[in-house]
Design a protein around this motif. Structure first.
Motif, PDB file in Angstrom:
ATOM      1  N   PRO A   1      -0.878 -47.479 -31.150  1.00 15.38           N
ATOM      2  CA  PRO A   1      -1.177 -47.204 -32.555  1.00 15.38           C
ATOM      3  C   PRO A   1      -2.106 -46.024 -32.818  1.00 15.38           C
ATOM      4  O   PRO A   1      -2.274 -45.612 -33.967  1.00 15.38           O
ATOM      5  N   ASN A   2      -2.726 -45.454 -31.793  1.00 16.12           N
ATOM      6  CA  ASN A   2      -3.685 -44.361 -31.978  1.00 16.12           C
ATOM      7  C   ASN A   2      -3.239 -43.096 -31.258  1.00 16.12           C
ATOM      8  O   ASN A   2      -2.424 -43.141 -30.344  1.00 16.12           O
ATOM      9  N   ALA A   3      -3.849 -41.979 -31.697  1.00 16.81           N
ATOM     10  CA  ALA A   3      -3.565 -40.690 -31.063  1.00 16.81           C
ATOM     11  C   ALA A   3      -4.867 -39.943 -30.832  1.00 16.81           C
ATOM     12  O   ALA A   3      -5.815 -40.046 -31.616  1.00 16.81           O
ATOM     13  N   PHE A   4      -4.934 -39.182 -29.725  1.00 14.38           N
ATOM     14  CA  PHE A   4      -6.061 -38.288 -29.466  1.00 14.38           C
ATOM     15  C   PHE A   4      -5.740 -36.920 -30.073  1.00 14.38           C
ATOM     16  O   PHE A   4      -4.666 -36.362 -29.830  1.00 14.38           O
ATOM     17  N   LEU A   5      -6.690 -36.376 -30.836  1.00 11.37           N
ATOM     18  CA  LEU A   5      -6.531 -35.052 -31.435  1.00 11.37           C
ATOM     19  C   LEU A   5      -7.775 -34.229 -31.137  1.00 11.37           C
ATOM     20  O   LEU A   5      -8.891 -34.630 -31.491  1.00 11.37           O
ATOM     21  N   VAL A   6      -7.606 -33.098 -30.453  1.00  8.60           N
ATOM     22  CA  VAL A   6      -8.732 -32.218 -30.121  1.00  8.60           C
ATOM     23  C   VAL A   6      -8.364 -30.787 -30.502  1.00  8.60           C
ATOM     24  O   VAL A   6      -7.189 -30.426 -30.544  1.00  8.60           O
ATOM     25  N   GLU A   7      -9.373 -29.983 -30.795  1.00  2.00           N
ATOM     26  CA  GLU A   7      -9.076 -28.585 -31.094  1.00  2.00           C
ATOM     27  C   GLU A   7      -8.930 -27.798 -29.798  1.00  2.00           C
ATOM     28  O   GLU A   7      -9.403 -28.203 -28.734  1.00  2.00           O
ATOM     29  N   ALA A   8      -8.286 -26.646 -29.909  1.00  7.64           N
ATOM     30  CA  ALA A   8      -8.011 -25.832 -28.721  1.00  7.64           C
ATOM     31  C   ALA A   8      -9.267 -25.187 -28.148  1.00  7.64           C
ATOM     32  O   ALA A   8      -9.318 -24.863 -26.962  1.00  7.64           O
ATOM     33  N   PHE A   9     -10.305 -24.997 -28.969  1.00 10.19           N
ATOM     34  CA  PHE A   9     -11.560 -24.387 -28.521  1.00 10.19           C
ATOM     35  C   PHE A   9     -12.034 -25.034 -27.222  1.00 10.19           C
ATOM     36  O   PHE A   9     -12.054 -26.258 -27.102  1.00 10.19           O
ATOM     37  N   ASN A  10     -12.430 -24.212 -26.260  1.00  5.33           N
ATOM     38  CA  ASN A  10     -12.745 -24.767 -24.948  1.00  5.33           C
ATOM     39  C   ASN A  10     -13.925 -24.084 -24.262  1.00  5.33           C
ATOM     40  O   ASN A  10     -14.045 -24.155 -23.039  1.00  5.33           O
ATOM     41  N   ASN A  11     -14.810 -23.427 -25.012  1.00  5.22           N
ATOM     42  CA  ASN A  11     -15.973 -22.778 -24.404  1.00  5.22           C
ATOM     43  C   ASN A  11     -17.104 -23.800 -24.276  1.00  5.22           C
ATOM     44  O   ASN A  11     -17.936 -23.951 -25.173  1.00  5.22           O
ATOM     45  N   ILE A  12     -17.109 -24.512 -23.172  1.00  9.14           N
ATOM     46  CA  ILE A  12     -18.044 -25.614 -22.955  1.00  9.14           C
ATOM     47  C   ILE A  12     -19.200 -25.157 -22.073  1.00  9.14           C
ATOM     48  O   ILE A  12     -18.985 -24.609 -20.988  1.00  9.14           O
ATOM     49  N   LEU A  13     -20.416 -25.383 -22.536  1.00 10.00           N
ATOM     50  CA  LEU A  13     -21.611 -24.987 -21.790  1.00 10.00           C
ATOM     51  C   LEU A  13     -22.205 -26.201 -21.080  1.00 10.00           C
ATOM     52  O   LEU A  13     -22.274 -27.291 -21.651  1.00 10.00           O
ATOM     53  N   VAL A  14     -22.655 -25.997 -19.852  1.00 12.81           N
ATOM     54  CA  VAL A  14     -23.287 -27.069 -19.083  1.00 12.81           C
ATOM     55  C   VAL A  14     -24.490 -26.496 -18.346  1.00 12.81           C
ATOM     56  O   VAL A  14     -24.611 -25.278 -18.174  1.00 12.81           O
ATOM     57  N   GLY A  15     -25.376 -27.376 -17.917  1.00 10.24           N
ATOM     58  CA  GLY A  15     -26.491 -26.923 -17.095  1.00 10.24           C
ATOM     59  C   GLY A  15     -25.983 -26.372 -15.768  1.00 10.24           C
ATOM     60  O   GLY A  15     -24.894 -26.714 -15.309  1.00 10.24           O
ATOM     61  N   ARG A  16     -26.785 -25.522 -15.136  1.00  9.37           N
ATOM     62  CA  ARG A  16     -26.350 -24.901 -13.891  1.00  9.37           C
ATOM     63  C   ARG A  16     -26.476 -25.866 -12.714  1.00  9.37           C
ATOM     64  O   ARG A  16     -27.512 -26.509 -12.520  1.00  9.37           O
TER      65      ARG A  16
END
Length: 328
Positions: free
Chosen positions: A190-205
């Protein structure tokens, strides 16, 4: 080196970002997720470890299948043991839970309990743990939830904060799923996952000696706090502001709000001249293009355009919910 990725929580960010990037990298032998929704677990298992993600781009929505996923329920003893074993062998882990307050919820079935038990038996050469809860100290809070093991047998582990400016949601309305043409998580679900295409993800080093992350698409930063604050006091604040204004005007969809030139001008002014001015002054010493007048203006323009994407189908109610926490 054998690599295993383990995730905690199956929401759109786990499913449409961390697991998706782990699968796309081709660097992991297994992808394992801990989840308490048995209905969702059963659906993914019936579908042979495969689920669908809908990706909102500028011109429409694209479906993408993620395959080869194992899902286990930490509240079931046999599944819990499998999760502990997976953690012990994992080179990368991601927590995508509703809040940092639930790290220890559920006693033995909690993420903290399973991580503690798994890391005590660590056989991986090192483990990175990405914390994706919307809290600027999530990594520190999670690490404090797990007792430190010292000595030569201490696990090699590093907890990393993240800055995830990727808008996403779970769509549960059949009418909206049909209107947007969304693929359900699994056939008939009954549900769907919807995400935007943007993918510039920052993480700690990552600083684990001799360790190279299997997920290579993330951008590492030595100091993540400035970018976390740019997201919190820029992206999140202005998104909420637009939602509040939209509610006041009687709009239901964020795309409707973004079509209103007066409201968008208010948001742009607040974004650049209030949030931006303060953040650029605070972090000028970094000499990062983001924290300049021009750089922050570009950042604001891009985000406002993304917020207006009609294919995200974002609602004013969702963007403006949890008012006291956001205003706090």
């Amino acid at each position: 080196m054998n690599r295993i990725f383990t995730g905690f929580g199956v929401g759109p960010i786990q499913a449409g970002l961390f697991v998706r990037e782990a699968a796309r990298s081709g660097n992991f032998d297994r992808i394992v997720i801990g989840e308490i929704d048995q209905t969702l677990i059963d659906a993914v298992r019936r579908n042979k470890g495969r689920y669908q993600v809908n990706i909102a781009e500028k011109g429409g929505i694209r479906e993408e299948a993620i395959e080869g996923v194992e899902v286990y329920n930490p509240s079931i003893s046999t599944d819990r043991r499998k999760l502990i074993e997976s953690v012990s062998m994992s080179t990368e882990i991601a927590t995508c839970l509703p809040s940092v307050s639930v790290y220890k919820s559920g006693a033995l079935s909690s993420a903290a309990s399973i991580l503690e038990a798994g890391l005590k038996k660590q056989s991986a050469p090192g483990t990175l743990i990405y914390t994706a809860e919307n809290n600027i100290r999530a990594a520190e809070i999670l690490s404090l939830s797990i007792p430190v093991v010292e000595g030569k047998d201490a696990p090699k582990v590093q907890y990393l904060n993240t800055v995830i400016g990727k808008m996403s949601r779970v769509v549960s309305s059949p009418d909206e799923m049909e209107a947007l043409g969304l693929a359900p998580i699994t056939p008939g679900f009954p549900n769907a996952f919807l995400v935007e295409a943007f993918n510039n993800i920052l993480v700690g080093r990552s600083t684990l000696k001799g360790f190279t992350p299997g997920i290579s698409s993330f951008m590492e930063k030595d100091k993540l706090l400035p970018y976390e604050e740019a997201k919190l006091f820029g992206h999140v604040a202005i998104h909420a502001l637009l939602a509040f204004l939209g509610r006041y005007k009687g709009f239901a969809r964020m795309a409707q709000v973004c079509e209103n030139k007066v409201l968008m001008e208010i948001a742009r002014d607040a974004f650049i001249h209030e949030s931006g001015r303060a953040l650029c002054k605070k972090y000028a010493s970094l000499h990062d293009p983001l924290f300049t007048k021009q750089g922050f203006s570009v950042y604001a323009t891009d985000l406002l355009e993304r917020m207006a994407n009609p294919f995200l189908g974002d609602t004013v109610e969702r963007a403006g919910r949890d008012i006291l926490r956001k205003l706090g």
